[in-house]
Structures are given as structure tokens and as C-alpha cells.
Design a protein around this motif. Sequence first.
Motif, short mmCIF file in Angstrom:
data_model
loop_
_atom_site.label_atom_id
_atom_site.label_comp_id
_atom_site.label_asym_id
_atom_site.label_seq_id
_atom_site.Cartn_x
_atom_site.Cartn_y
_atom_site.Cartn_z
N ALA A 1 -0.97 1.71 -6.89
CA ALA A 1 -0.40 0.39 -7.14
C ALA A 1 -0.48 0.01 -8.62
CB ALA A 1 -1.06 -0.66 -6.25
N PRO A 2 -1.66 -0.05 -9.22
CA PRO A 2 -1.70 -0.40 -10.65
C PRO A 2 -1.05 0.65 -11.54
CG PRO A 2 -3.90 0.17 -9.84
CD PRO A 2 -3.02 0.06 -8.65
N ALA A 3 -1.09 1.91 -11.14
CA ALA A 3 -0.46 2.95 -11.97
C ALA A 3 1.05 2.74 -12.06
CB ALA A 3 -0.76 4.33 -11.39
N TYR A 4 1.67 2.40 -10.94
CA TYR A 4 3.12 2.19 -10.92
C TYR A 4 3.48 0.93 -11.70
CZ TYR A 4 7.84 1.61 -8.94
OH TYR A 4 9.19 1.46 -8.75
N ALA A 5 2.73 -0.14 -11.49
CA ALA A 5 3.01 -1.37 -12.22
C ALA A 5 2.87 -1.16 -13.72
CB ALA A 5 2.08 -2.49 -11.74
N ALA A 6 1.88 -0.38 -14.13
CA ALA A 6 1.67 -0.12 -15.55
C ALA A 6 2.84 0.64 -16.16
CB ALA A 6 0.37 0.65 -15.76
N ARG A 7 3.41 1.58 -15.40
CA ARG A 7 4.57 2.33 -15.91
C ARG A 7 5.76 1.39 -16.15
NH1 ARG A 7 4.57 7.86 -14.52
NH2 ARG A 7 2.41 8.61 -14.57
N ILE A 8 5.97 0.46 -15.23
CA ILE A 8 7.10 -0.47 -15.38
C ILE A 8 6.90 -1.39 -16.57
CG2 ILE A 8 8.35 -2.37 -14.28
CD1 ILE A 8 7.85 -1.01 -11.60
N THR A 9 5.71 -1.96 -16.70
CA THR A 9 5.47 -2.89 -17.81
C THR A 9 5.52 -2.15 -19.15
OG1 THR A 9 3.07 -2.66 -17.49
CG2 THR A 9 4.15 -4.50 -16.40
N ALA A 10 5.04 -0.92 -19.19
CA ALA A 10 5.11 -0.14 -20.43
C ALA A 10 6.54 0.14 -20.83
CB ALA A 10 4.35 1.17 -20.27
N VAL B 1 3.46 -4.80 -6.40
CA VAL B 1 2.94 -3.64 -5.67
C VAL B 1 1.50 -3.94 -5.28
CG1 VAL B 1 2.46 -2.47 -7.86
CG2 VAL B 1 2.53 -1.15 -5.74
N LEU B 2 1.24 -3.85 -3.99
CA LEU B 2 -0.07 -4.19 -3.42
C LEU B 2 -0.79 -2.93 -2.96
CD1 LEU B 2 0.91 -7.25 -1.19
CD2 LEU B 2 -0.07 -7.27 -3.49
N GLY B 3 -2.01 -2.76 -3.40
CA GLY B 3 -2.86 -1.72 -2.88
C GLY B 3 -3.91 -2.32 -1.98
N ALA B 4 -4.56 -1.47 -1.19
CA ALA B 4 -5.71 -1.88 -0.39
C ALA B 4 -6.93 -1.19 -0.99
CB ALA B 4 -5.53 -1.48 1.07
N GLU B 5 -8.00 -1.94 -1.22
CA GLU B 5 -9.15 -1.38 -1.92
C GLU B 5 -9.70 -0.14 -1.23
OE1 GLU B 5 -13.53 -2.74 -3.65
OE2 GLU B 5 -12.59 -3.92 -2.06
N TYR C 1 0.82 -1.23 0.00
CA TYR C 1 0.00 0.00 0.00
C TYR C 1 0.85 1.28 0.00
CZ TYR C 1 0.01 -1.40 5.04
OH TYR C 1 0.34 -1.85 6.31
N PRO C 2 1.70 1.44 -1.03
CA PRO C 2 2.60 2.60 -1.05
C PRO C 2 1.88 3.87 -1.49
CG PRO C 2 2.87 1.36 -3.07
CD PRO C 2 1.89 0.58 -2.21
N GLY C 3 2.38 5.00 -1.02
CA GLY C 3 1.96 6.30 -1.53
C GLY C 3 3.02 6.79 -2.50
N LEU C 4 2.70 6.76 -3.79
CA LEU C 4 3.71 7.02 -4.82
C LEU C 4 3.51 8.36 -5.53
CD1 LEU C 4 3.82 3.41 -6.29
CD2 LEU C 4 5.38 4.43 -4.62
#
Length: 299
Positions: free
Chosen positions: A239-248, A227-231, A171-174
Motif C-alpha cells: 500500500a505505501p509503496a504504491y502510493a509513494a510511486r504515484i506521488t513521486a 490504497v489501504l493496507g492491513a497491518e 489490501y491489494p497485492g501489487l
Amino acid sequence: MPAPDYQSLIDAPTWAFIRATEAAYAAQSPGPDIADQRRAYDAMCRAFHAGRPPGLHVTDEAVAGVPCRRYAGAGPAVLYFHGGGFVVGGLHSHDDVCAELAAATGLGVLAVDYRLCPEHPHPAAYDDCLAVARATPGPILLAGDSAGGALAAAVAAALRGPRLLGQVLIYPGLGGSGDSYRRHAQAPMLTAEDVAYYARLRGAGPQDATAAPLAGHDFTGLPPTLVLGAECDPLADDAPAYAARITAAGGRAAAFVEPGLVHGHLRARHSVPRARASFARVTSTLAAFAAGHWPFGDT
């Protein structure tokens, strides 16, 4: 936008954890003074402290001049950066978490007692974490929760390279701007106002990628990432925003937004089944990254 129905999203064990956390804080009557906030936070963490697994060897030492706590284990070291909004927390607040990470993975864990705000504004905490990472020999993994997740991501961006085997952010604050900041502005355990308060105390600019990793422009060369977020958390969309940047950028990253969970659910890993499953995802992923495996298929 209708407000989330937390009564249906959050299950009974998680509500019990939320109420227990609120009661632990209320017993300390924390005021606006930073020292009072730290005292109340430490007392709350003690109330949830689960002890250390038996037989684990633990020592305190300085690394690059930064106080640290080492939990003995084999293989690459996991550098752990604690949460607390860059304002509260330390070696004691996350002692049992780090001990259980070491016991569950068999890896050595090094917890970092970085300097806190507001006495030491940004980039003091980042500088401390980066210094420890650079001074730790051999391959390493990075992990952290909340503020510590942001520190791990920032350190990963500075290091890159083959000796960084992976990172796990909880649950990071990015520094994102996703809809969760509005949708869950009044979430239990952490509100959008809380996020803004801690950001003001930290004193970093919103476009400083060493403070807000999502403000970065180069996501190449980052290590395998979970990267894990809490709903039910304003930070969920980071969480998904950061993962998407890495995969892109051609890297490997997996994001999971844990259903019905709230910020701070690491402390609920022994009382809430959903939190227990999330913690198991953390430990199994760290072990996989340490062994050079990607555990998420084609994700």
C-alpha cells in the motif's frame, strides 16, 4: 526478526471475526481441489453476507461480453473487482459489499465477474476488467479488494486520462517485495505461502506490470488514489509503496495501513469497529473522488 505479537496487535472483535471465518471454512472441509476451494469460499462469504440495503435496484447483465452486476445509483460508475486470489469469488461473494458501496455513496456500482485461474490464467482476468472499463461510458472510478485491487491498479495504468476519476484499493497485492512479506509471513487469514500459491496458479511473470503493478516503470497520469493496507497481512507494505510511486511521479495518492486489521476485513465491517471505520474511509473517499475532491489535505 521477532515474530509479531498478534495477541496484542489484534483486538478481541477482530479475533472473533478470524475464528468465525476459520469455523466457516472448517465446516466445508475444503480440499486441494479448486472446485472445493470455491465452494468453501462461497459458503464462508454467505455466512457473512449482510444483505442488501432496502430499495436498491440490482440487475445482472453482460458488459463487453463479461458477466456483471449493476447496483443502481447516480453519477459516475464505480467498477468493482472482487478479491479471491484470482481463483475464487464472483458476483455473489461480494454482493453485499457492492450493495453497501452503492447505498453509502449514492453512486452506481458495476461488479465484474472476471474469468478465474487456473482455467483462465493471466491475462484473462485483466483483459476482462479492462474490457468492461473501456466499454463503460462516461467518467468512472475503480475499486477492488486483494486480487481485485491489483486488477484495478493495472486497469488504471492502461486507461489513465481524465475520465478516470479515482481508484480505491483495499489490501491489494501489487507484486511488492517489502518487509511485510517476511514480517507477517504467518499472519492470520493470509500467509506468504498463500500469496505464492495464488501467484503460481495465476501464471504471470513477476515483472509483468499488468499482473504486478509495482513492477511498472511509469506512474504518471494515474488518478487520485487511496490504497489501504492491513497491518497484520503479508501484503501490508504494498500500500505505501504504491502510493509513494504515484506521488513521486507527481500524482495524488494516500496510503493507510489499518492498525490491527487482517486480510479480508471487509467482511468484518459490521462486527469489528476498526473494520467499520476502514469501510467508511472507502465510501467517503469514493464519494469525494466522484465529486472531484481530494479528501486528504496535502497528503
